[in-house]
Design a protein around this motif. Structure first.
Motif, PDB file in Angstrom:
ATOM      1  N   ASN A   1       5.446  -2.646  -5.326  1.00 39.77           N
ATOM      2  CA  ASN A   1       5.565  -4.105  -5.249  1.00 39.77           C
ATOM      3  C   ASN A   1       4.239  -4.678  -4.770  1.00 39.77           C
ATOM      4  N   SER A   2       4.061  -5.956  -4.971  1.00 36.63           N
ATOM      5  CA  SER A   2       2.761  -6.577  -4.701  1.00 36.63           C
ATOM      6  C   SER A   2       2.356  -6.473  -3.238  1.00 36.63           C
TER       7      SER A   2
ATOM      8  N   TYR B   1      -1.180  -0.354 -14.075  1.00 34.56           N
ATOM      9  CA  TYR B   1      -1.942  -0.962 -12.981  1.00 34.56           C
ATOM     10  C   TYR B   1      -3.416  -0.689 -13.172  1.00 34.56           C
TER      11      TYR B   1
ATOM     12  N   THR C   1       5.036   0.855 -15.347  1.00 35.19           N
ATOM     13  CA  THR C   1       4.171  -0.323 -15.259  1.00 35.19           C
ATOM     14  C   THR C   1       2.719   0.126 -15.167  1.00 35.19           C
TER      15      THR C   1
ATOM     16  N   ASP D   1       2.580  -3.934  -1.377  1.00 38.16           N
ATOM     17  CA  ASP D   1       2.007  -2.603  -1.142  1.00 38.16           C
ATOM     18  C   ASP D   1       0.603  -2.446  -1.723  1.00 38.16           C
TER      19      ASP D   1
END
Length: 145
Positions: free
Chosen positions: A34-35, A130, A128, A37
């Motif tokens: 999540n953002s 990154y 996802t 982290d």
């Protein structure tokens, strides 16, 4: 020293960086990122070998991969992702170079060669993509015990 212990020692070194928000030990990895982290660093053992360095000594040679997830690839602010990733690379390289015995360990020695980074990369975690980087550490460990 176990593979898990080496991973966790590397995570402790990475976690000392003020540029990393989260560097959990391997047994506490999240199922998704999540953002809050991000940037997050996760270290895992890579390929290894078990050569006999001499008749009495058996040393394990292993590459450990520290994957740093900076921001989702779909997010805007591409330049921000580059800036942050480059700052992390510039911070972590010298940290590893300065701690070649993994926080004082006498049995695990970083450096079969110098720490390496893969530059700017796209990493996937739980489906996802990154933006981030990967730091490679060659660890030589005496396992003849």
């Amino acid at each position: 020293m176990s593979l898990l212990t080496v991973c966790n020692r590397i995570q402790d070194i990475v976690g000392a960086s003020t540029l990393i928000n989260n560097a959990p030990h391997i047994e506490a990895w999240p199922t998704a990122l999540n953002s809050a982290d991000l940037p997050i660093a996760l270290t895992r053992p890579g390929a290894g070998s078990w050569p006999h360095d001499s008749i009495a000594d058996i040393r394990g040679h292993r590459t450990y991969l520290t994957e740093v997830y900076v921001m989702p690839n779909a997010a805007g602010y591409y330049y921000e992702g580059i800036q942050t990733t480059l700052a992390i690379i510039q911070d972590l390289g010298p940290r590893f170079a300065a701690d070649f015995q993994l926080a004082g360990s006498s049995s695990a020695l970083v450096f079969d060669s110098e720490p390496k980074d893969r530059g700017l990369v796209i990493l996937n975690y739980s489906g996802t993509d990154y933006r981030g980087t990967v730091i490679e550490l060659e660890v030589i460990e005496d396992v003849s015990g």
